[in-house]
Design a protein around this motif. Structure first.
Motif, PDB file in Angstrom:
ATOM      1  N   ASP A 149     -67.944 -71.739 -91.502  1.00 42.22           N
ATOM      2  CA  ASP A 149     -68.991 -72.428 -92.256  1.00 42.22           C
ATOM      3  C   ASP A 149     -70.363 -72.188 -91.625  1.00 42.22           C
ATOM      4  O   ASP A 149     -71.373 -72.036 -92.332  1.00 42.22           O
ATOM      5  N   HIS A 150     -70.413 -72.195 -90.293  1.00 40.85           N
ATOM      6  CA  HIS A 150     -71.683 -71.952 -89.617  1.00 40.85           C
ATOM      7  C   HIS A 150     -72.187 -70.541 -89.880  1.00 40.85           C
ATOM      8  O   HIS A 150     -73.391 -70.323 -90.108  1.00 40.85           O
ATOM      9  N   LYS A 176     -71.565 -68.811 -92.566  1.00 41.77           N
ATOM     10  CA  LYS A 176     -72.045 -68.780 -93.948  1.00 41.77           C
ATOM     11  C   LYS A 176     -73.472 -69.302 -94.036  1.00 41.77           C
ATOM     12  O   LYS A 176     -74.316 -68.753 -94.753  1.00 41.77           O
ATOM     13  N   GLU A 177     -73.758 -70.383 -93.302  1.00 44.79           N
ATOM     14  CA  GLU A 177     -75.104 -70.936 -93.304  1.00 44.79           C
ATOM     15  C   GLU A 177     -76.115 -69.947 -92.729  1.00 44.79           C
ATOM     16  O   GLU A 177     -77.209 -69.762 -93.269  1.00 44.79           O
ATOM     17  N   ARG A 234     -79.353 -68.109 -94.698  1.00 43.72           N
ATOM     18  CA  ARG A 234     -80.720 -68.070 -94.182  1.00 43.72           C
ATOM     19  C   ARG A 234     -81.204 -66.632 -94.037  1.00 43.72           C
ATOM     20  O   ARG A 234     -82.365 -66.319 -94.328  1.00 43.72           O
TER      21      ARG A 234
END
Length: 465
Positions: A304-305, A307-308, A312
């Motif tokens: 998930d990190h 993907k973030e 960005r």
């Protein structure tokens, strides 16, 4: 770091010594020391005097003398070239290495000092590194405090062999002690003879013994006759010409030899061996270190990190593409401007100020000297600016030079040659803040070096929406 100024290496203390020209601190005079001796004692080694004199900038030595002293008996002894020692100087750039070797005892002294610390022509004030062939000397001696060499730099070894061990695997067995006689005899196909003498005598004196495997030497050939081999194949893989089969584990796998007992401490450690163990005979173990690198929960959090971060990065990439498209459009528009004595062109793009400088060789001669372009940007009121883009075109592929002094008078230097009537452009874009509509932005461009030109232009700030 500032704390390094308090380090006395290679001495224990930063003290004052005497030189021909007066007193000086010991720290900048000597860069490194290394001492080798068989003399084993619980004492500190003092350096009382160094006297080096050369007629050719330490290519050779006219005088090379050391005065040393042990702390336990306080008796001075010397190493002097041509008397009881041999000294070798070597110059490595800005450094000089001198090595003394005692001619009758196992004692070697290495000294490294900066060439700039030497005195030129017996003068007491150093004048930088002396030129080749210059008479120089390097001298200092004890003043009041002892010049104590760090104990870790004094390597003390035995004068003779005291014990002999044989190591089988990880087991160390003593086979001869003090007073015992040790005989070494060749076995099958082995030959023992005096080894070749060392060609250089710069270190400790060595007595060499050569042990060579020679077919038919010693007790004669010892062959493994057909039918007596213990291992013929391993899963169908046979040995090589010398009877070896290679194991090549990869990735998480590795080989080791299993231990039957130990390791246990050695009562009297010798040769840095402090523990011994017994191996399981004739065994090799294949091991595997594979396992989960993280839990499923940690894996999901990491994914998930990532993907973030990726989202960005996509947003930043889109912004960069937009800015690059704007910059390319501006460059295309600006390059249509014909060069001439008018070398400066200003325009406004939104809240950005675009500055183009034309570098035009308007002569029939090639320019090979570096060309420097300097901008002087003046904004009315309390307006501020920051550099967004800087690109040079006209020398093949676009160049993105580093702008010097971007907050003052920004400038760049070009080292490309310019042919007759060749034109290049330096385009910069500046983000403007605090400039009101109707205010004036004044820019002066100055070209110097290979060509000399200058121009000043003004731009009235507008509301472009």
């Amino acid at each position: 770091m500032s704390s390094n100024l308090q380090i006395a290496y290679p001495f224990r203390d930063i003290i004052t010594v005497m030189q021909p020209g007066g007193s000086a601190e010991i720290q900048p005079l000597v860069a490194a020391i290394r001492v080798y001796t068989y003399d084993q004692r619980e004492a500190e080694l003092y350096l009382d005097e160094v006297d080096l004199q050369s007629s050719d900038s330490f290519d050779t030595l006219d005088v090379a003398k050391l005065t040393l002293r042990w702390s336990d008996d306080d008796v001075q002894f010397t190493l002097e070239d041509g008397v009881n020692a041999v000294a070798y100087p070597v110059v490595y750039g800005a450094w000089v290495v001198v090595r003394w070797r005692h001619t009758t005892e196992d004692f070697v002294f290495h000294l490294v000092f900066p060439l700039a610390a030497a005195d030129v022509g017996s003068s007491s004030s150093p004048s930088g590194s002396p030129s080749p062939g210059t008479p120089v000397d390097f001298r200092f001696w004890k003043d009041t405090d002892d010049i104590t060499i760090l104990a870790s730099l004094v390597k003390q070894g035995p004068e003779k062999v005291k014990k002999v061990y044989v190591k089988r695997g990880s087991t160390l067995t003593e086979i001869a002690g003090p007073g015992d006689e040790l005989s070494i005899r060749p076995g099958f196909n082995m030959e023992i003879e005096a080894g070749a003498a060392a060609v250089d005598d710069g270190g400790r004196k060595l007595t060499r013994v050569a042990v060579n495997a020679v077919p038919g030497a010693g007790l004669g050939r010892y062959l493994l006759c057909k039918g007596s081999e213990y291992l013929l194949t391993l899963n169908g893989v046979g040995p090589d010409d010398v009877g070896n089969t290679k194991f090549a584990p990869e990735e998480c796998y590795w080989l080791d030899i299993p231990i039957a007992s130990g390791p246990t401490p050695v009562p009297e450690p010798q040769h840095n061996i402090e523990r011994v163990a017994t191996l399981r005979p004739n065994q090799v173990r294949l091991r595997n270190a594979c396992g989960p690198c993280c839990s499923c929960e940690d894996y999901v959090k990491t994914y998930d990190h990532l993907k973030e971060i990726w989202a960005r990065a996509q947003a930043v990439a889109a912004r960069i593409d937009t800015l690059r498209a704007q910059e390319c459009a501006l460059v295309a528009a600006l390059t249509t401007k014909l060069p001439g004595d008018e070398i400066l062109f200003l325009s406004q793009s939104g809240s950005s100020l675009v500055i183009q400088v034309s570098i035009w060789n308007d002569s029939t001669d090639e320019i090979t000297d570096d060309i420097t372009i300097t901008l002087e940007i003046t904004l009315e009121g309390s307006a501020t600016r920051s550099l967004q883009l800087s690109v040079v075109s006209g020398f093949g592929a676009p160049q993105y030079p580093v702008v010097q002094d971007p907050t003052g008078d920004p400038n760049i230097t070009l080292d490309d040659d310019m042919g007759p009537y060749q034109v290049a452009y330096w385009n910069t874009m500046w983000a403007i803040s605090g400039l009101d509509v109707g205010d004036i932005a004044t820019v002066t461009a100055t070209i110097s070096g290979g060509m000399t030109k200058s121009e000043t232009e003004e731009l009235t700030w507008a509301d472009l929406g």
